[in-house]
Design a protein around this motif. Structure first.
Motif, PDB file in Angstrom:
ATOM      1  N   TYR A  55      58.249  69.885  32.160  1.00 24.71           N
ATOM      2  CA  TYR A  55      59.381  70.619  31.679  1.00 24.71           C
ATOM      3  C   TYR A  55      60.196  71.209  32.716  1.00 24.71           C
ATOM      4  O   TYR A  55      61.047  71.999  32.409  1.00 24.71           O
ATOM      5  N   ASP A  98      53.805  71.192  22.723  1.00 23.65           N
ATOM      6  CA  ASP A  98      54.170  72.269  23.984  1.00 23.65           C
ATOM      7  C   ASP A  98      55.613  71.570  24.286  1.00 23.65           C
ATOM      8  O   ASP A  98      56.608  72.321  25.265  1.00 23.65           O
ATOM      9  N   SER A  99      55.925  70.471  24.013  1.00 22.97           N
ATOM     10  CA  SER A  99      57.377  70.124  24.572  1.00 22.97           C
ATOM     11  C   SER A  99      58.475  70.507  23.572  1.00 22.97           C
ATOM     12  O   SER A  99      59.668  70.602  24.169  1.00 22.97           O
ATOM     13  N   SER A 133      53.621  82.801  21.617  1.00 21.91           N
ATOM     14  CA  SER A 133      54.082  81.452  20.971  1.00 21.91           C
ATOM     15  C   SER A 133      54.910  81.990  19.569  1.00 21.91           C
ATOM     16  O   SER A 133      55.840  81.276  19.053  1.00 21.91           O
ATOM     17  N   ASP A 151      72.558  76.481  23.101  1.00 22.83           N
ATOM     18  CA  ASP A 151      71.180  76.061  22.708  1.00 22.83           C
ATOM     19  C   ASP A 151      70.454  75.422  23.663  1.00 22.83           C
ATOM     20  O   ASP A 151      69.584  74.310  23.189  1.00 22.83           O
ATOM     21  N   ILE A 153      56.695  84.534  19.148  1.00 25.22           N
ATOM     22  CA  ILE A 153      57.561  85.487  19.366  1.00 25.22           C
ATOM     23  C   ILE A 153      59.449  85.007  19.391  1.00 25.22           C
ATOM     24  O   ILE A 153      59.915  85.303  18.317  1.00 25.22           O
ATOM     25  N   ALA A 154      59.333  83.714  19.882  1.00 24.71           N
ATOM     26  CA  ALA A 154      60.634  83.230  19.642  1.00 24.71           C
ATOM     27  C   ALA A 154      61.004  82.647  18.152  1.00 24.71           C
ATOM     28  O   ALA A 154      62.081  82.846  17.744  1.00 24.71           O
ATOM     29  N   PHE A 184      58.995  78.832  28.884  1.00 30.55           N
ATOM     30  CA  PHE A 184      58.212  79.970  29.400  1.00 30.55           C
ATOM     31  C   PHE A 184      57.097  79.727  30.063  1.00 30.55           C
ATOM     32  O   PHE A 184      56.234  78.840  29.767  1.00 30.55           O
ATOM     33  N   VAL A 201      64.614  76.244  26.461  1.00 32.90           N
ATOM     34  CA  VAL A 201      63.712  77.545  27.160  1.00 32.90           C
ATOM     35  C   VAL A 201      62.399  77.114  27.706  1.00 32.90           C
ATOM     36  O   VAL A 201      61.794  76.484  26.643  1.00 32.90           O
ATOM     37  N   ASN A 224      55.803  75.521  21.898  1.00 32.12           N
ATOM     38  CA  ASN A 224      55.022  76.517  22.579  1.00 32.12           C
ATOM     39  C   ASN A 224      54.996  76.476  24.007  1.00 32.12           C
ATOM     40  O   ASN A 224      53.963  77.193  24.714  1.00 32.12           O
ATOM     41  N   HIS A 225      55.936  75.885  24.883  1.00 28.50           N
ATOM     42  CA  HIS A 225      56.024  75.900  26.170  1.00 28.50           C
ATOM     43  C   HIS A 225      57.223  75.728  26.418  1.00 28.50           C
ATOM     44  O   HIS A 225      58.055  76.665  27.121  1.00 28.50           O
ATOM     45  N   GLN A 226      57.953  74.585  26.174  1.00 27.98           N
ATOM     46  CA  GLN A 226      59.260  74.501  26.075  1.00 27.98           C
ATOM     47  C   GLN A 226      59.766  74.914  24.753  1.00 27.98           C
ATOM     48  O   GLN A 226      59.076  74.106  23.705  1.00 27.98           O
ATOM     49  N   ILE A 227      60.710  75.376  24.277  1.00 20.22           N
ATOM     50  CA  ILE A 227      61.433  75.699  23.149  1.00 20.22           C
ATOM     51  C   ILE A 227      62.626  74.761  22.863  1.00 20.22           C
ATOM     52  O   ILE A 227      63.647  75.064  23.733  1.00 20.22           O
ATOM     53  N   ASP A 263      66.171  77.664  15.229  1.00 19.62           N
ATOM     54  CA  ASP A 263      67.130  78.081  14.504  1.00 19.62           C
ATOM     55  C   ASP A 263      67.130  77.485  12.938  1.00 19.62           C
ATOM     56  O   ASP A 263      67.248  78.275  11.882  1.00 19.62           O
ATOM     57  N   VAL A 319      65.719  75.167  21.107  1.00 22.94           N
ATOM     58  CA  VAL A 319      66.315  76.474  20.360  1.00 22.94           C
ATOM     59  C   VAL A 319      66.950  76.172  19.068  1.00 22.94           C
ATOM     60  O   VAL A 319      66.837  76.948  17.903  1.00 22.94           O
ATOM     61  N   ALA A 320      67.620  74.920  18.917  1.00 24.65           N
ATOM     62  CA  ALA A 320      68.274  74.521  17.747  1.00 24.65           C
ATOM     63  C   ALA A 320      67.288  74.418  16.643  1.00 24.65           C
ATOM     64  O   ALA A 320      67.518  74.763  15.537  1.00 24.65           O
TER      65      ALA A 320
END
Lengths: 190, 190
Positions: A114, B23-24, B60, A74, B62-63, A79, A77, B27-30, B36, B32-33
């Motif tokens: 980032y 965005d941290s 933003s 994890d 999509i993920a 983008f 990401v 919606n720029h850096q994601i 989920d 991931v956990a």
């Protein structure tokens, strides 16, 4: 990657001389189970690299990057964005990119917060053709002094120059399906 | 959703009178956990709805949509596109949307092949404020005669009109964090 190549042959459509349309499962409608398999395959191919962040570019890369990050503990990401928005960070790494698909130029941007010298990056994208988008991301990583550990591509047009541009820099490139050429409106893999 | 609200308070930044920058992690850096966990929470809140497809809008959403689809038996995600590309399907549902963030209009588009009367849709997006983007997706679903079973939002600005626009149509709306107002550059949740 066998399941991907079979899917391209089944559901991809070749339009114009050299455009492969895969929007039924890759970049408009998303086959989530297939993306999970793609993420797993990237993790297998880059398992020896030390990766702490995945970089991609909006929009089609995002879902692929996130599903790949699942297999890298994890990891975050990031983008890269294509346009200037009112709330875009003015302190951003920037690279000019030419889109051959849309036939225009855009500025790829990533907020400096980032991406930095501590990052070991896997770049993920859906297509590699001329290498313009990946080139923009490499330029951004260079500005950030981030280490590029690899580039993972779902579909590579092996007859265009993107491949050589990347590997000539000594970068570990993995493409899951490489198109050798198109023949009578059909894809022929390498 | 407690973990999300804590994260917004910790890492969100309020700029200008009413813009929350996340965005941290969103919606720029994601993160991931976190995404989920968000997907799991949407699945819990919409578990009584019959959903076979998730609709969102680039970039933003999509993920978030993909991570949510994991909890709906890997159902397909379709992301509505914002611009006209050379290979965009000319046979598309279209809706004009005003972006308050970028202060411009765009045409939201979805190829007709990927949305139809057989679809029971969960719409997912990162922000709900004026409801313009969700409104565009609802218009597209209407054109496709698809059934909208719910709208799932990560951060809602409860003081703007988007909420009422959606629920007044009898649509099941779930927002994981609802901002009541901003006070001295801080978020106050409802």
């Amino acid at each position: 990657m066998k399941v991907l190549k079979e899917r391209i042959l089944r559901d991809g459509r070749v339009i114009m001389p050299d455009i492969l349309k895969v929007d039924s499962f890759l970049n408009h409608q998303i086959d989530v189970a297939l993306f999970d398999e793609i993420g797993k395959e990237f993790a297998r191919r880059f398992q020896k690299e030390r990766i702490n962040k995945i970089l991609t570019i909006e929009s089609s890369g995002i879902a692929l990057a996130v599903m790949t990050a699942r297999y890298f503990h994890d990891c975050p990401v990031v983008f890269v964005k294509k346009a200037n928005s009112k709330i875009m960070d003015p302190h951003a790494y920037k690279a000019k990119v030419h889109s051959f698909t849309k036939n225009n130029d855009y500025t790829a941007q990533c907020a400096k917060a980032y991406l930095g010298p501590e990052d070991h990056i896997l770049i993920i994208d859906d297509f590699l053709a001329n290498g313009a988008a990946v080139g923009g991301m490499l330029e951004i990583c260079k500005q950030a002094q981030a280490h590029v550990e690899g580039v993972g591509i779902v579909i590579e047009k092996g007859f265009q120059e993107g491949h050589d541009k990347i590997v000539s820099q000594g970068i570990h490139l993995e493409s899951l399906a490489i198109i050798d050429h198109f023949e009578n409106g059909q894809v022929v893999f390498k």
